[in-house]
Motif scaffolding. Sequence first.
Motif, short mmCIF file in Angstrom:
data_model
loop_
_atom_site.label_atom_id
_atom_site.label_comp_id
_atom_site.label_asym_id
_atom_site.label_seq_id
_atom_site.Cartn_x
_atom_site.Cartn_y
_atom_site.Cartn_z
N ASP A 44 0.81 -1.21 0.00
CA ASP A 44 0.00 0.00 0.00
C ASP A 44 0.84 1.27 0.00
N ALA A 45 1.97 1.25 0.68
CA ALA A 45 2.84 2.44 0.71
C ALA A 45 3.41 2.72 -0.68
N CYS A 46 3.74 1.67 -1.40
CA CYS A 46 4.27 1.84 -2.75
C CYS A 46 3.19 2.40 -3.67
N ILE A 47 1.99 1.88 -3.58
CA ILE A 47 0.89 2.38 -4.41
C ILE A 47 0.60 3.84 -4.09
N LYS A 48 0.58 4.17 -2.80
CA LYS A 48 0.33 5.55 -2.39
C LYS A 48 1.43 6.46 -2.90
N GLY A 49 2.68 6.02 -2.82
CA GLY A 49 3.80 6.81 -3.31
C GLY A 49 3.72 7.04 -4.81
N MET A 50 3.33 6.01 -5.55
CA MET A 50 3.21 6.15 -7.00
C MET A 50 2.06 7.09 -7.36
N ARG A 51 0.96 6.99 -6.64
CA ARG A 51 -0.16 7.91 -6.89
C ARG A 51 0.25 9.35 -6.60
N ASN A 52 1.01 9.56 -5.53
CA ASN A 52 1.50 10.90 -5.22
C ASN A 52 2.45 11.40 -6.31
N GLU A 89 0.09 3.89 -16.64
CA GLU A 89 0.13 2.63 -17.38
C GLU A 89 0.73 1.52 -16.53
N TYR A 90 1.76 1.85 -15.75
CA TYR A 90 2.39 0.83 -14.91
C TYR A 90 1.42 0.35 -13.83
N MET A 120 -1.07 -1.86 -15.46
CA MET A 120 -0.50 -3.15 -15.78
C MET A 120 -0.44 -4.05 -14.54
N ARG A 121 -0.16 -3.44 -13.40
CA ARG A 121 -0.06 -4.21 -12.15
C ARG A 121 -1.42 -4.48 -11.52
N GLY A 122 -2.50 -4.00 -12.15
CA GLY A 122 -3.84 -4.26 -11.63
C GLY A 122 -4.22 -3.39 -10.45
N GLN A 123 -3.61 -2.23 -10.32
CA GLN A 123 -3.86 -1.36 -9.16
C GLN A 123 -4.79 -0.20 -9.47
N LEU A 124 -5.36 -0.15 -10.65
CA LEU A 124 -6.28 0.94 -10.99
C LEU A 124 -7.71 0.43 -11.13
N THR A 125 -8.05 -0.59 -10.37
CA THR A 125 -9.40 -1.13 -10.47
C THR A 125 -10.43 -0.29 -9.75
N GLU A 126 -10.00 0.48 -8.77
CA GLU A 126 -10.91 1.36 -8.05
C GLU A 126 -10.20 2.65 -7.69
N GLY A 127 -10.94 3.70 -7.53
CA GLY A 127 -10.36 4.99 -7.15
C GLY A 127 -9.64 5.70 -8.28
N VAL A 128 -9.99 5.39 -9.52
CA VAL A 128 -9.32 6.03 -10.65
C VAL A 128 -9.69 7.50 -10.74
#
Length: 121
Positions: A39-47, A96-97, A100-108
């Motif tokens: 989750d920290a990695c996803i949050k960092g990438m979103r930021n 895109e990354y 690809m990793r399946g992390q944009l299924t919700e909250g787009v």
Amino acid sequence: MVKLIASLLLLAVVAQAYGDFKCSLAVPEITKDWVDMKDACIKGMRNQIQEEINASYQYLAMGAYFSRDTVNRPGFAEHFFKAAKEEREHGSKLVEYLSMRGQLTEGVSDLINVPVSRRLA
């Protein structure tokens, strides 16, 4: 380009003659172990996506400022417009990354926050 196609066709003919050529349209099996991201990695990438988009807007505003007829600095304007495009591309690659990793299924919809009331100059 023609030489590349010709050499690929020649390679296919030779491989088929020796029986090593197998044509298959089957989709390879993708392992599911790598899909889980922290989750920290996803949050960092979103930021980081948000930072790239904000930088793009800042460069776009600077390019618009230097391209005004009262300022008239086309070289500066071109530089900042190119920088804005580059920052947008960085953000797009990160989106895109994550996709690809399946992390944009919700909250787009809340991935990119765009302030509507900002002034350009």
